[in-house]
Design an enzyme around this catalytic site. Structure first.
Site, PDB file in Angstrom:
ATOM      1  N   HIS A 194       5.145  -6.973   6.002  1.00 56.03           N
ATOM      2  CA  HIS A 194       4.957  -6.077   5.344  1.00 56.03           C
ATOM      3  C   HIS A 194       6.399  -5.047   6.608  1.00 56.03           C
ATOM      4  CE1 HIS A 194       0.226  -5.691   5.091  1.00 56.03           C
ATOM      5  NE2 HIS A 194       0.693  -5.757   3.704  1.00 56.03           N
ATOM      6  N   CYS A 508       4.946   8.141 -14.182  1.00 58.34           N
ATOM      7  CA  CYS A 508       5.074   8.061 -12.653  1.00 58.34           C
ATOM      8  C   CYS A 508       4.931   7.366 -11.799  1.00 58.34           C
ATOM      9  CB  CYS A 508       4.562   9.458 -12.376  1.00 58.34           C
ATOM     10  SG  CYS A 508       2.917   8.995 -12.718  1.00 58.34           S
TER      11      CYS A 508
END
Ligand code: PEP
Ligand code: MG
Length: 576
Positions: A194, A508
């Site tokens: 992460h 999007c």
């Protein structure tokens, strides 16, 4: 003396700064057993430290805004979940109560147990989850140590430093980046972690797996972090510094070249204009969208208003946020998406149903909004009031079938009547659009187009549902691939149907802002892209180098690809 440490590049770039070491001293814990009489007091200390760690994560969440918040909240959620994990907590209690471990030693023991489980895994992504465990446990140990020593946290950044650590928690990285950190050298970790993902989006150069970093580097050593080559140079020579300066010059030139595009039209080589819209959540995104010449906001994610606070935001709070967005865009169109809670986005107010077996397939997006008409109407009223200040379109997430759009339209109509009775100013009729992110909506898009004024394709979710692959699960990288033929054909179909119905279609999802996919999307006929504002100039630059007519001509070939590998090879061939 000059020394070179090799590592794996987790985020590209270079940085020159002083070293700041964070030793994993957190695992130097007192291993003497407790006396029976100390158990209760020590258990209480442990619980206080756990609560402090939870509180720190909550505070950190409150400090982060915009895209950064979106990225980091996911990690904070993962860490918070670990801190509440019943098995971990029970294990800790048992170690202290029954095994007479001191809290620090109990934490270390649990860490070692969990680390062994993760390390035994074959999958590199899952193996890298060990870092999350490390980071969470070290946060608790550090809270524990502060209870007695009250020493300042080691992770208080000074400007101009490169952090040398074993691993770094994403939340800490976000905090330090805001405080002037230049780069990170981690002695362990993987590019799948992460932290690595976050470093890339923060533009913070980062090396992982630089084995001897903590034993070779000393506090305040001058370090040239060269994440382009995958090395850290300790005590760089004049020659190293010259290399750094030349990299800096090139990076600055590239930055300036892109900046000149801020006011340029978005146009292909053969003169076709493309609309570039911004995805926005917070005021800084809006400022960036303006300064980089966005044609409007293509996606305003309103759920962030609901995730930031404990209770539900009031109509006035929402109205102010939406009005400021509209004003901030200075007359350019703004697309406000109605609440998209559920799945991975659970609100603090408790709207989201708990305990659903499959939350991603559960009551999320418009399904949730329609379940709570009063809450939804509050949002609708706020949107209607804000729309008096500039052009607004309304976008509905997670639409599956036309009746959901019809129900939303009815609620808008009722809210208008209500506001009229209250003598509140009302805007002109607002365009109502549907997100296309559920396969059924894409396949049955003709029916949807009878009720929608425009469409916005949400490829993040559409890919996850078409491929039955969780968008957040990196272990499914080989499946969750935007070039999967099934997805490409669906995109092409939806875009074509939108054109046939003469209704605007934008995209999007993340691929809208990824220059690796710009040529592909133009080939499929897309002419409205919505993206994080940091990507606007890169995409405009890419479009300026592409020939629209030639790409459109290649669409049939691309759509015949049988695998994502084949599609990728074709695309490489086409774009040279
Ligand atoms: C999408 O699903 O592609 C999308 C843009 O919406 P979100 O990422 O907010 O789910
Ligand atoms: Mg979505």
């Amino acid at each position: 003396m000059r020394q070179i440490l090799a590592g794996t590049t987790a985020a590209k770039g270079m940085a020159l700064g002083r070293a700041r070491l964070v030793q994993p001293s957190r695992y130097l814990v007192d291993t003497r057993p407790l006396n029976e009489g100390e158990v209760d007091v020590e258990l209480e200390r442990l619980h206080r430290a756990l609560e402090t760690a939870r509180q720190e994560l909550r505070e950190l969440r409150g400090k982060l805004h915009g895209a950064l918040a979106r990225e980091v909240n996911e990690f904070i959620d993962a860490h918070s979940l670990l801190l509440d994990d019943p098995e971990l907590l029970r294990g800790l209690d048992d170690l202290v109560r029954i095994g007479h471990y001191r809290p620090g030693a109990a934490l270390k023991k649990q860490r070692d147990r969990l680390a062994a489980v993760f390390e035994a895994m074959d999958d590199p992504y899952l193996r890298s989850r060990k870092e999350d465990v490390d980071q969470v446990i070290s946060r608790v140990i550090s809270a524990l140590q502060r209870q007695t020593s009250r020493e300042e946290r080691k992770l208080a950044a000074r400007v101009g430093e490169i952090l040398i650590a074993d691993t770094i928690a994403p939340a800490d990285m976000a905090h330090l980046a805001g405080a002037g950190l230049l780069g990170v050298v981690a002695s362990s970790g993987s590019p799948y972690s992460h932290s690595a993902i976050l470093a890339r989006s923060l533009d913070l150069p980062m090396l992982v797996g630089a084995r001897d970093a903590l034993s070779t580097i000393h506090d305040d050593d001058l370090i040239l972090l060269d994440a382009e080559r995958g090395e850290a140079v300790v005590h760089p020579t004049a020659q190293d510094l010259a290399r750094y300066r030349s990299w800096q010059r090139e990076a600055a030139l590239e930055g300036r070249r892109l900046a000149t595009l801020a006011n340029a039209p978005t146009r292909t080589i053969d003169g076709v204009d493309v609309r570039l819209l911004a995805n926005a959540e917070m005021p800084p995104d809006i400022a960036m969208a303006r300064s980089r010449g966005a044609d409007g906001v293509g996606l305003y994610r309103t759920e962030f208003l609901f995730l930031r606070q404990k209770g539900l935001p009031t109509e006035d709070e929402q109205f102010i946020a939406y009005r400021d967005l509209v004003l901030g865009m200075g007359g350019l169109p703004v697309t406000i998406r109605t609440l998209d809670l559920g799945a991975d986005k659970a609100d603090a107010a408790g709207l989201v149903l708990r305990g659903e077996d499959n939350p991603a397939l559960g009551v999320r997006g418009v399904r949730l909004s329609l379940r709570y008409p009063a809450v939804f109407t509050t949002q609708i009223r706020a949107i209607l009031r804000a729309a008096c200040y500039g052009p607004v379109r309304v976008l509905v997430p997670m639409v599956t079938q036309p009746d959901e759009l019809i129900a939303v339209r009815t609620l808008f109509k009722l809210a208008r009547q209500e506001l009229k009775r209250e003598n509140v100013d009302l805007p002109e009729k607002l365009a109502l659009g549907a997100m296309v992110e559920v396969p059924a909506a894409a396949i049955n898009v003709r029916a949807l187009l009878e009720h929608a004024d425009f469409l916005a394709i949400g490829t993040n979710d559409l890919a996850q549902y078409v491929l039955a692959a969780d968008r957040g699960n990196d272990a499914l990288d080989n499946i969750y691939n935007p070039l999967q033929p099934a997805l490409l054909r669906l995109l092409s179909y939806v875009i074509a149907e939108g054109r046939r119905a003469k209704k605007p279609v934008s995209l999007c999802g993340e691929i809208g802002g990824d220059t690796n996919f710009t040529a592909l999307l133009l080939a499929l006929g897309l002419n409205e892209f919505s993206m994080h504002p940091s990507q606007l100039l890169h995409v405009r630059d890419r479009i300026a180098a592409l020939d629209h007519g030639a790409l459109r001509g290649q669409a049939p070939r691309i759509l015949r690809a049988r695998t994502h590998e084949e599609a990728e090879a074709l695309l490489a061939q086409i774009t040279g």
